[in-house]
Design a protein around this motif. Structure first.
Motif, mmCIF file in Angstrom:
data_model
loop_
_atom_site.group_PDB
_atom_site.id
_atom_site.type_symbol
_atom_site.label_atom_id
_atom_site.label_comp_id
_atom_site.label_asym_id
_atom_site.label_seq_id
_atom_site.Cartn_x
_atom_site.Cartn_y
_atom_site.Cartn_z
ATOM 1 N N GLU A 1 0.865 -1.169 0.000
ATOM 2 C CA GLU A 1 0.000 0.000 0.000
ATOM 3 C C GLU A 1 0.907 1.224 0.000
ATOM 4 O O GLU A 1 1.805 1.334 0.842
ATOM 5 N N PRO A 2 0.689 2.155 -0.934
ATOM 6 C CA PRO A 2 1.606 3.296 -1.057
ATOM 7 C C PRO A 2 1.755 4.126 0.218
ATOM 8 O O PRO A 2 2.829 4.641 0.483
ATOM 9 N N PHE A 3 0.711 4.211 1.027
ATOM 10 C CA PHE A 3 0.834 5.011 2.250
ATOM 11 C C PHE A 3 1.698 4.303 3.293
ATOM 12 O O PHE A 3 2.227 4.939 4.194
ATOM 13 N N LYS A 4 1.861 2.981 3.159
ATOM 14 C CA LYS A 4 2.736 2.240 4.078
ATOM 15 C C LYS A 4 4.167 2.182 3.554
ATOM 16 O O LYS A 4 5.116 2.400 4.297
ATOM 17 N N TYR A 5 4.317 1.820 2.282
ATOM 18 C CA TYR A 5 5.648 1.763 1.678
ATOM 19 C C TYR A 5 5.490 1.932 0.172
ATOM 20 O O TYR A 5 5.077 1.018 -0.530
ATOM 21 N N SER A 6 5.831 3.112 -0.305
ATOM 22 C CA SER A 6 5.612 3.442 -1.713
ATOM 23 C C SER A 6 6.849 3.141 -2.568
ATOM 24 O O SER A 6 7.964 3.023 -2.058
ATOM 25 N N LYS B 1 9.385 5.882 -1.988
ATOM 26 C CA LYS B 1 10.207 5.695 -0.784
ATOM 27 C C LYS B 1 11.247 4.598 -1.008
ATOM 28 O O LYS B 1 12.412 4.728 -0.612
ATOM 29 N N HIS C 1 1.377 -1.213 -6.417
ATOM 30 C CA HIS C 1 0.697 -0.394 -5.411
ATOM 31 C C HIS C 1 -0.715 -0.922 -5.235
ATOM 32 O O HIS C 1 -1.515 -0.879 -6.172
ATOM 33 N N ASN D 1 -4.507 -1.141 -3.106
ATOM 34 C CA ASN D 1 -5.519 -0.256 -2.508
ATOM 35 C C ASN D 1 -5.586 1.107 -3.196
ATOM 36 O O ASN D 1 -6.581 1.431 -3.802
ATOM 37 N N GLU D 2 -4.552 1.923 -3.080
ATOM 38 C CA GLU D 2 -4.521 3.221 -3.768
ATOM 39 C C GLU D 2 -3.690 3.064 -5.035
ATOM 40 O O GLU D 2 -2.548 2.667 -4.976
#
Length: 134
Positions: free
Chosen positions: A9-14, A17, A51, A53-54
């Motif tokens: 998930e990009p908000f966790k580990y994109s 990053k 990626h 979810n989002e």
């Protein structure tokens, strides 16, 4: 060489990053099938970075730079990680919608086992996704 797909998930580990860090261990896998896939990864194998979810799209290519070892985030010996390093961003993301619509990808694990976070790909599936990216 083997081919894989990992989901984050990009908000966790994109992907961004990951590229900034240049290397990571792929942790947090708590599904036995996904864990077994991590154990099967070999140094030099190529990995599509998805990626979830989002975005729901394949965004880049990574490679396995260290084979499976004990997950340092847990004392439970059942869980392992591999080290990955980014290779390149795709020219354009390949969406889940595109993958589902492609006749040559109808049997891909991403479609059949959507919740699995680490999955094998056939060489022709990997190549087709790269082709779709332009």
């Amino acid at each position: 060489m083997n081919y894989w797909l990992v989901k984050s998930e990009p908000f966790k580990y994109s992907w961004e990053k990951f590229n900034k860090e240049g290397r990571t261990f792929w942790d947090g896998v708590r599904n036995y099938q996904a864990r077994n896939n991590l154990r099967d990864m070999k140094e030099g194998d190529l990995v599509l970075f998805y990626h979830s979810n989002e975005g729901k799209a394949v965004v880049g290519i990574a490679k396995v730079v260290k084979e499976s070892y004990q997950d340092p985030t847990t004392d439970d010996k059942n869980w392992v990680v591999v080290d990955l390093s980014p290779v390149e961003s795709l020219k354009r993301p390949v969406t889940l919608e595109e993958i589902k619509a492609d006749e040559r990808l109808k049997d891909i694990s991403l479609v059949r086992q959507g919740r699995l976070s680490v999955m094998p790909l056939k060489a022709n599936e990997f190549d087709r996704i790269i082709e779709l990216a332009g």
